[in-house]
Write a protein that holds these residues in place. Structure first.
Motif, PDB file in Angstrom:
ATOM      1  N   ASP A 114      11.806 -17.986  24.080  1.00  0.00           N
ATOM      2  CA  ASP A 114      11.450 -17.217  22.515  1.00  0.00           C
ATOM      3  C   ASP A 114       9.916 -16.606  22.645  1.00  0.00           C
ATOM      4  O   ASP A 114       9.718 -15.589  22.282  1.00  0.00           O
ATOM      5  CB  ASP A 114      11.275 -18.198  21.418  1.00  0.00           C
ATOM      6  N   ASP A 115       9.019 -17.198  23.428  1.00  0.00           N
ATOM      7  CA  ASP A 115       7.764 -16.540  23.775  1.00  0.00           C
ATOM      8  C   ASP A 115       7.411 -17.189  25.053  1.00  0.00           C
ATOM      9  O   ASP A 115       6.848 -18.085  25.458  1.00  0.00           O
ATOM     10  CB  ASP A 115       6.791 -17.371  22.817  1.00  0.00           C
ATOM     11  N   PRO A 116       7.659 -16.168  26.232  1.00  0.00           N
ATOM     12  CA  PRO A 116       7.445 -16.463  27.468  1.00  0.00           C
ATOM     13  C   PRO A 116       5.709 -16.649  27.944  1.00  0.00           C
ATOM     14  O   PRO A 116       5.537 -17.099  28.932  1.00  0.00           O
ATOM     15  CB  PRO A 116       7.942 -15.083  28.383  1.00  0.00           C
ATOM     16  N   LYS A 117       5.053 -16.107  26.885  1.00  0.00           N
ATOM     17  CA  LYS A 117       3.643 -16.058  27.312  1.00  0.00           C
ATOM     18  C   LYS A 117       3.095 -17.201  26.680  1.00  0.00           C
ATOM     19  O   LYS A 117       1.779 -17.456  26.578  1.00  0.00           O
ATOM     20  CB  LYS A 117       2.869 -14.884  26.798  1.00  0.00           C
ATOM     21  N   SER A 118       3.798 -18.289  26.167  1.00  0.00           N
ATOM     22  CA  SER A 118       3.337 -19.653  25.272  1.00  0.00           C
ATOM     23  C   SER A 118       3.162 -20.813  26.381  1.00  0.00           C
ATOM     24  O   SER A 118       2.938 -21.657  25.834  1.00  0.00           O
ATOM     25  CB  SER A 118       4.320 -19.958  24.311  1.00  0.00           C
ATOM     26  N   PHE A 119       2.859 -20.345  27.725  1.00  0.00           N
ATOM     27  CA  PHE A 119       2.771 -21.118  28.851  1.00  0.00           C
ATOM     28  C   PHE A 119       1.300 -21.971  28.607  1.00  0.00           C
ATOM     29  O   PHE A 119       0.342 -21.348  27.920  1.00  0.00           O
ATOM     30  CB  PHE A 119       2.886 -20.814  30.041  1.00  0.00           C
ATOM     31  N   ALA A 120       1.277 -23.267  28.918  1.00  0.00           N
ATOM     32  CA  ALA A 120      -0.061 -24.029  29.079  1.00  0.00           C
ATOM     33  C   ALA A 120      -1.035 -23.304  30.089  1.00  0.00           C
ATOM     34  O   ALA A 120      -0.705 -22.560  31.073  1.00  0.00           O
ATOM     35  CB  ALA A 120      -0.019 -25.484  28.978  1.00  0.00           C
ATOM     36  N   ALA A 121      -2.279 -23.749  29.801  1.00  0.00           N
ATOM     37  CA  ALA A 121      -3.407 -23.223  30.839  1.00  0.00           C
ATOM     38  C   ALA A 121      -2.972 -23.700  32.236  1.00  0.00           C
ATOM     39  O   ALA A 121      -2.395 -25.059  32.132  1.00  0.00           O
ATOM     40  CB  ALA A 121      -4.983 -23.706  30.370  1.00  0.00           C
ATOM     41  N   MET A 122      -3.522 -23.330  33.377  1.00  0.00           N
ATOM     42  CA  MET A 122      -3.170 -23.750  34.561  1.00  0.00           C
ATOM     43  C   MET A 122      -3.962 -24.964  34.956  1.00  0.00           C
ATOM     44  O   MET A 122      -3.388 -25.721  35.789  1.00  0.00           O
ATOM     45  CB  MET A 122      -3.667 -22.649  35.538  1.00  0.00           C
ATOM     46  N   ARG A 123      -4.840 -25.477  34.136  1.00  0.00           N
ATOM     47  CA  ARG A 123      -5.465 -26.682  34.296  1.00  0.00           C
ATOM     48  C   ARG A 123      -4.559 -27.924  34.005  1.00  0.00           C
ATOM     49  O   ARG A 123      -4.889 -29.019  34.370  1.00  0.00           O
ATOM     50  CB  ARG A 123      -6.722 -26.956  33.753  1.00  0.00           C
ATOM     51  N   TYR A 124      -3.493 -27.585  33.134  1.00  0.00           N
ATOM     52  CA  TYR A 124      -2.611 -28.610  32.577  1.00  0.00           C
ATOM     53  C   TYR A 124      -1.330 -28.744  33.339  1.00  0.00           C
ATOM     54  O   TYR A 124      -0.853 -29.816  33.397  1.00  0.00           O
ATOM     55  CB  TYR A 124      -2.168 -28.192  30.947  1.00  0.00           C
ATOM     56  N   THR A 125      -0.693 -27.662  33.908  1.00  0.00           N
ATOM     57  CA  THR A 125       0.254 -27.497  34.518  1.00  0.00           C
ATOM     58  C   THR A 125       0.324 -27.846  35.966  1.00  0.00           C
ATOM     59  O   THR A 125      -0.560 -27.839  36.452  1.00  0.00           O
ATOM     60  CB  THR A 125       0.981 -26.230  34.610  1.00  0.00           C
ATOM     61  N   GLU A 126       1.725 -28.362  36.460  1.00  0.00           N
ATOM     62  CA  GLU A 126       1.556 -28.560  37.997  1.00  0.00           C
ATOM     63  C   GLU A 126       2.921 -27.819  38.358  1.00  0.00           C
ATOM     64  O   GLU A 126       3.704 -27.399  37.622  1.00  0.00           O
ATOM     65  CB  GLU A 126       1.922 -30.195  38.103  1.00  0.00           C
ATOM     66  N   SER A 127       2.912 -27.539  39.725  1.00  0.00           N
ATOM     67  CA  SER A 127       3.904 -26.892  40.415  1.00  0.00           C
ATOM     68  C   SER A 127       4.296 -27.100  41.677  1.00  0.00           C
ATOM     69  O   SER A 127       3.384 -27.656  42.555  1.00  0.00           O
ATOM     70  CB  SER A 127       3.467 -25.512  40.159  1.00  0.00           C
ATOM     71  N   ARG A 128       5.440 -26.726  42.343  1.00  0.00           N
ATOM     72  CA  ARG A 128       5.645 -26.962  43.650  1.00  0.00           C
ATOM     73  C   ARG A 128       6.912 -25.791  44.013  1.00  0.00           C
ATOM     74  O   ARG A 128       7.062 -25.171  43.024  1.00  0.00           O
ATOM     75  CB  ARG A 128       6.171 -28.269  44.309  1.00  0.00           C
ATOM     76  N   LEU A 129       7.068 -25.589  45.242  1.00  0.00           N
ATOM     77  CA  LEU A 129       8.085 -24.369  45.508  1.00  0.00           C
ATOM     78  C   LEU A 129       9.607 -25.078  45.267  1.00  0.00           C
ATOM     79  O   LEU A 129       9.876 -26.452  45.366  1.00  0.00           O
ATOM     80  CB  LEU A 129       8.021 -24.159  47.145  1.00  0.00           C
ATOM     81  N   THR A 130      10.672 -24.253  44.909  1.00  0.00           N
ATOM     82  CA  THR A 130      11.927 -24.794  44.770  1.00  0.00           C
ATOM     83  C   THR A 130      12.419 -24.826  46.045  1.00  0.00           C
ATOM     84  O   THR A 130      11.950 -24.215  47.258  1.00  0.00           O
ATOM     85  CB  THR A 130      12.615 -23.751  43.844  1.00  0.00           C
ATOM     86  N   ALA A 131      13.606 -25.350  46.089  1.00  0.00           N
ATOM     87  CA  ALA A 131      14.560 -25.301  47.375  1.00  0.00           C
ATOM     88  C   ALA A 131      14.918 -23.865  48.113  1.00  0.00           C
ATOM     89  O   ALA A 131      14.931 -23.515  49.004  1.00  0.00           O
ATOM     90  CB  ALA A 131      15.660 -26.119  47.284  1.00  0.00           C
ATOM     91  N   TYR A 132      15.177 -23.080  46.953  1.00  0.00           N
ATOM     92  CA  TYR A 132      15.479 -21.814  47.260  1.00  0.00           C
ATOM     93  C   TYR A 132      14.366 -21.036  47.931  1.00  0.00           C
ATOM     94  O   TYR A 132      14.563 -20.168  48.782  1.00  0.00           O
ATOM     95  CB  TYR A 132      15.889 -20.868  46.029  1.00  0.00           C
TER      96      TYR A 132
END
Length: 741
Positions: A114-132
């Protein structure tokens, strides 16, 4: 005396400087910012994000780290631009509704459909690479790609990624450069793999054959592709075009459930559009809206029809035409090719160029591995020589100050082999090691032969590439989400279709006041009128039909029947909403749809048949429909109904003529043909169009007479004839009426 020196400077025309500066900037934006490379399908910022995450050890099996850590590494080491722009590029690669095969596994709030730009600030989110993402990174350290210095020359970064699959088609991408743009839609991995392998095995395959394997894009949000296959084939041939997507829905307990939306369409925005139409009373057949989307059902929008009599297919066709439930996705296959130049390529060119890139990558990987195998065989040969002469080797090491040159001379070893011998640990000086060395030699010799055979045969190289593509497609592929279906073009409902259809009777007074009463069994002449006013005419129909008003000069006007004042009052003057010419008076009304036929006639005796659609006009000043001529007026329009309709016309001299309607010309406007022959100073005073089985009633003062179908035979005659005189007492006819039998 002191001398002064002027700083040397270059002088050039402003036009030359501006042109060079603009072109330099344009090429930078095109090549280093906006367009993906055909090899790995990535823009520079995307490539640097994926590489930086791999350098941080953020594989699919590792623990995720703060997104701010990744963004910091990217902008600090490889991409000296804004952190917000870098983070937004990272977010898009993690959104499963934006990427068909996401490269980043995001933890936390990474936006919603609904709102792709509603993501949280980068200090709150975590990430890693996908298997793909391993399809881009697994061969990176195997000598497969070129490397270049980063922006400050302290580190190296890959020029492109050694993609194992045509990621440029799988995830697509958009970008706006200077003077050009790219819009590549996502595709299904298995279909792309099948088309690629087919082209690999059949280099002369044409586009039609490739489209059998890769029929259309495949969007992460599903929905239906309603663009015909011929148009999609044309799109792939040209490299640009439009793909139309339509939401899918089901019916559950009488409610419409939308379960998939077009790519990059907001469900909240769609509901807002529908609610706006409901507020404007343009969707009377809808009673309620709900959004039941949740984690298990990312898209579940509920539209509640007002009753089970609502045509849901027609309703949805209207919503497809007027809201975001149907959307055209622009396609522009503009990529940076292997020659470093941007160009719009067709599907076959993209796959052919990617296969060239993949052959280069696999060849470099095999050559890199072959070099490693030969180096190891070389060392193993030296180690085996040392083991066969172990006692002498130990003696040389113990007694010589510089054992390396002595060993090289004594055993004919190279420097590399001698270093390997001298680096051996004591615990490896066992008899068992000799068997291990010989076993490793045999394995590496077999691998060397295999590698040399593949490198020496284009056929074997292509087979290896095809097998690897098939393996990756089996591992990472999935079923198509966007079904291809043939649908009729969505058409918005007209204002008349959206209105409730109720029977009404429209009443017009002699002074031009109009009103509408509900129902058809209305005594129009018996209604109350303003002082000095009286009943003139009426028309029956439905509230969602077109109302046409005709004035004495032959101009026609159109009004919305549902907006007419109620017959509970005395109505409103037509001059409040229409602008007739000075001296013109309103003579009649007709009510029906645009195909309803009627007869227009003047008191001069001319007439023609037409439709309400032909004489409709939204202009307040109306349009010229009937040319009445000098000293003549228009008569009220006579609706044509039933089977074998005929026209009955009465003159001021009491002459009656009946003839088939088919004898009148069909026109959209004009004077028409002569209907009845008139004497000097004689005029037409009444006209009716009626089915052959209907009864015609003629009124003259307090008298009236009825003529049934057979009784009218005496008055029938050819067009433009004189007709027959009515009985005595009917020389002053005021009106006629038609009764269906």
């Amino acid at each position: 005396m002191a001398t002064t020196t002027e700083h040397e400077s270059e002088r050039q025309p402003l036009r030359t400087f501006a042109e060079k500066a603009y072109l330099d900037y344009a090429m930078y934006v095109i090549l280093d910012r906006a367009l993906p490379h055909v090899g790995d399908g990535l823009k520079p910022v995307q490539r640097r994000i994926v590489y930086a995450m791999s350098e941080l050890g953020l594989s699919a099996a590792s623990k995720p780290k703060k997104a701010a850590r990744t963004v910091g590494d990217v902008i600090g080491k490889f991409h000296p631009h804004g952190d917000s722009a870098c983070y937004e590029a990272m977010v898009i690669m993690a959104q499963p509704f934006s990427y068909r095969y996401p490269l980043i596994d995001g933890h936390g709030n990474w936006g919603t459909a609904d709102d792709p730009k509603s993501f949280a600030a980068m200090r709150y989110t975590e990430s890693r690479l996908t298997a793909y993402a391993a399809t881009l990174l697994s061969e990176l350290g195997q000598g497969t790609v070129e490397w270049q210095p980063n922006f400050d020359g302290t580190l190296n970064e890959p020029v492109t990624m050694p993609a194992r699959l045509p990621n440029v088609l799988l995830n697509g991408g958009t970008g706006i450069a200077v003077g050009m743009a790219t819009d590549i839609p996502p595709h299904n991995l298995r279909e792309v793999a099948d088309a690629t392998v087919h082209l690999l095995n059949n280099p002369d395959a044409d586009l039609d054959t490739l489209c059998e394997y890769l029929p259309a894009p495949d969007f992460p949000t599903g929905a239906e592709i309603i663009t015909p296959a011929e148009e999609i084939r044309e799109l792939y041939a040209k490299g640009n075009g439009i793909v139309r997507l339509r939401a899918t829905y089901t019916i559950e307990n009488g409610e419409i459930v939308i379960d998939a939306l077009p790519y990059q369409t907001s469900g909240a925005r769609v509901l807002e559009q529908i609610a706006g139409q409901m507020a404007a009373k343009k969707l009377p057949m809808v009673s309620d809206l709900r959004d039941e989307s949740d984690h298990e059902n990312p898209t579940r929008l509920i539209i509640v029809p007002r009753s089970n009599r609502v045509d849901t297919d027609a309703l949805m066709a209207h919503l497809f035409a007027t809201t975001g439930l149907e959307k055209g996705i622009r396609v522009n296959l503009n990529v940076i090719g292997l020659d470093g130049a941007p160009r719009v390529k067709n599907l076959r060119e993209i796959l052919t160029e990617w296969l060239t890139y993949r052959r280069q990558t696999v060849t470099r990987r095999l050559e890199h591995r072959l070099d490693a195998v030969l180096d190891r065989l070389h060392i193993l040969e030296g180690l085996l020589t040392a083991y066969l002469n172990i006692d002498e080797v130990i003696h040389i090491i113990r007694t010589e100050d510089e054992p390396k040159p002595v060993m090289m001379e004594r055993f004919g070893l190279t420097g590399t082999q001698t270093d390997a011998v001298l680096d051996l640990r004591l615990r490896h000086l066992m008899k068992l090691e000799e068997f291990k060395i010989r076993g490793e030699q045999e394995e590496l010799e077999a691998e060397r032969k295999t590698l040399e055979a593949i490198l020496g045969s284009r056929k074997k190289l292509d087979k290896l590439i095809g097998d690897e593509i098939k393996a990756d497609a089996e591992k990472y592929g999935d079923a198509r989400r966007s079904r291809m279906v043939e649908r009729d073009q969505a058409k918005a409902l007209s204002e008349a279709d959206l209105l409730p259809s109720e029977p009404i009777t429209v009443v017009l007074s002699r002074q031009g006041w109009i009103r509408a009463a509900k129902g058809h069994d209305v005594d129009a002449a018996g209604l109350s009128f303003r002082s000095g006013d009286d009943y003139l005419t009426h028309a029956v129909g439905r509230s969602n039909q077109t109302l046409v008003v005709l004035d004495s000069t032959g101009r026609s006007y159109t009004l919305a029947a549902h907006k007419l004042p109620s017959a509970r009052g005395q109505g409103e003057p037509l001059t409040g909403s229409l602008n007739p010419a000075d001296g013109a008076r309103f003579v009649g009304v007709a009510l029906g749809d645009e195909n309803t036929r009627c007869v227009l006639a003047s008191t001069a005796g001319n007439a023609f048949a037409t439709t309400l659609g032909d004489i409709s006009s939204r202009n307040k000043s109306g349009k010229a429909a009937l040319s009445v001529g000098k000293n003549a007026d228009a008569l009220a329009p006579a609706p044509i109904e039933g089977e074998d309709p005929e026209v009955c016309v009465i003159t001021s001299a009491g002459q009656l003529l009946c003839l088939p309607v088919d004898e009148l010309p069909a026109l959209s406007k004009g004077k028409g043909n002569k209907l009845i022959s008139l004497n000097k100073d004689e005029q037409v005073v009444a006209l009716a169009a009626l089915p052959a089985s209907a009864v015609l009633t003629i009124y003259s003062g307090k008298r009236h007479m009825t003529l049934k179908a057979g009784e009218r035979d005496a008055y029938r005659g050819p067009r433009a004839s004189r007709g027959k005189r009515l009985p005595r007492g009917f020389t002053q006819v005021q009106s006629v009426s038609v009764e269906q039998r």
